[in-house]
Enzyme design. Structure first.
Site, PDB file in Angstrom:
ATOM      1  N   LYS A  52       0.845  -1.205   0.000  1.00 42.52           N
ATOM      2  CA  LYS A  52       0.000   0.000   0.000  1.00 42.52           C
ATOM      3  C   LYS A  52       0.878   1.253   0.000  1.00 42.52           C
ATOM      4  CE  LYS A  52      -3.800  -2.510   2.062  1.00 42.52           C
ATOM      5  NZ  LYS A  52      -4.478  -3.014   3.265  1.00 42.52           N
ATOM      6  N   GLN A  96      -4.717  -1.801   9.504  1.00 43.30           N
ATOM      7  CA  GLN A  96      -4.571  -3.133   8.901  1.00 43.30           C
ATOM      8  C   GLN A  96      -5.119  -4.200   9.853  1.00 43.30           C
ATOM      9  OE1 GLN A  96      -3.312  -3.671   5.687  1.00 43.30           O
ATOM     10  NE2 GLN A  96      -4.069  -5.728   6.034  1.00 43.30           N
ATOM     11  N   ASP A 119     -11.170   2.461   3.961  1.00 44.25           N
ATOM     12  CA  ASP A 119     -11.392   1.010   3.866  1.00 44.25           C
ATOM     13  C   ASP A 119     -12.884   0.709   3.719  1.00 44.25           C
ATOM     14  OD1 ASP A 119      -9.412  -0.855   3.645  1.00 44.25           O
ATOM     15  OD2 ASP A 119      -8.965  -0.963   5.790  1.00 44.25           O
TER      16      ASP A 119
END
Ligand code: NAD
Length: 295
Positions: A52, A96, A119
């Site tokens: 990322k 994450q 997200d």
């Protein structure tokens, strides 16, 4: 049979984003800024996070990687998120997953400012998705929609079978495929661990999205001729002959299913790359939404 190559489709999304970032720079404005939090040092998470950060740099985004110890108290993480929520220079925040056991994942997801929820896991984002309102779509289903668009896979009136009902993949995927949109308008069946007759249902699928996390679960005898097969699974399977000691396996037995499918995503090199593309698009959107407030 078409291989739905994530490298090609994600590069096309990234090229377009790169141009948009260059235009932003040309106007003398700051770049979109993504903050990524990683707790502990889970091997797979490290790989995803590194990718990322690398992809942000590639297209001209700024990124900040926040590393926290595996043993941290939930409150420390909440304080970190609060600081990022209140930092005007941060557009997107991503924590994450998975998180260590002492941390309540849902509480963390809900602590992220919905305006920075790139997200798309916050209940506000999920609720908007259900109602067809503009929102941040979870990166993996978003990436799959971008893949369908890139390869112009026709979905209207098709029967899509989604295997898996998680909040991050299966459920939002089923909503997108059933939505009234160019790459939606499917009739969707969502299957899960309690679904009897899974094979019979899969055999009816014009489109199959496998997101259950069981390596090579979908076999050729579960797939009808000409189906479009999207493999979301990523599982590390031990293999002493592999350099790293493991190989990445998808949820689909690729070779045998590819022989029957009209289109199929490879693993690796398929949906995983599109997930990053989805995240980057969400981050630019978060930036644009926020910069409108200051323009
Ligand atoms: P999850 O464990 O949260 O959900 C799995 C789902 O599969 C559940 O809803 C469960 O009911 C269903 N399931 C389990 N066994 C089943 C069975 N035998 N038959 C039918 N359904 C069954 O997993 P997730 O987070 O949705 O991820 C699924 C897979 O996708 C994993 O391999 C994960 O690593 C991968 N993944 C890949 C990406 C990517 O970028 N490619 C992103 C997210 C997740």
């Amino acid at each position: 049979m078409i291989v739905l190559d994530g490298k090609i489709a994600s590069q096309s999304v990234k090229d377009s984003l790169k141009i948009q970032v260059a235009e932003i720079h040309a106007k003398g404005k700051r770049a979109p800024h993504l903050a990524v939090i990683i707790v502990g040092n889970n091997g797979a998470s490290e790989t995803y996070v590194a990718s990322k950060v690398k992809n942000c740099a590639e297209i001209g985004f700024t990124s900040t990687l926040v590393r926290l110890e595996n043993t941290i108290d939930e409150n420390i993480l909440l304080q970190k998120i609060d600081a990022l929520n209140n930092d005007d220079g941060i557009d997107g925040i991503l924590v994450q997953l998975p998180l260590p056991k002492q941390i309540n994942e849902q509480k963390i997801i809900e602590s992220i400012d919905p305006a920075k929820d790139v997200d798309g896991f916050h209940p506000i984002s999920a609720g908007k998705l259900v109602q067809g309102l503009p929102t941040f779509i979870p990166a993996t289903p978003y990436g799959i929609m971008l893949m369908l668009e890139h390869f112009n896979i026709s979905t209207k009136g098709k029967h899509a079978v989604v295997i898996g009902r998680s909040n991050i993949v299966g459920r939002p995927m089923s909503i997108l495929l059933s939505s009234n949109s160019k790459y939606g308008n499917c009739t969707v069946t969502i299957c899960h661990s309690q679904t009897p007759n899974l094979k019979e249902i899969c055999l009816q699928g014009d489109i199959i999205v496998a997101a259950l996390g069981k390596p090579e679960f979908v076999k050729a005898d579960m797939v009808k001729d000409g189906a479009v097969v999207i493999d979301v699974g990523i599982t590390r399977v031990e293999d002493a002959t592999a350099k790293k000691g493991f190989r990445i396996k998808g949820d689909v037995a690729y070779n045998e299913v590819a022989a029957k499918a009209s289109a199929i995503t490879p693993v690796p090199g398929g949906v995983g790359l599109m997930t990053i593309a989805g995240l980057l698009k969400n981050t630019l959107q978060a930036y644009r939404n926020r910069m409108l407030d200051v323009e």
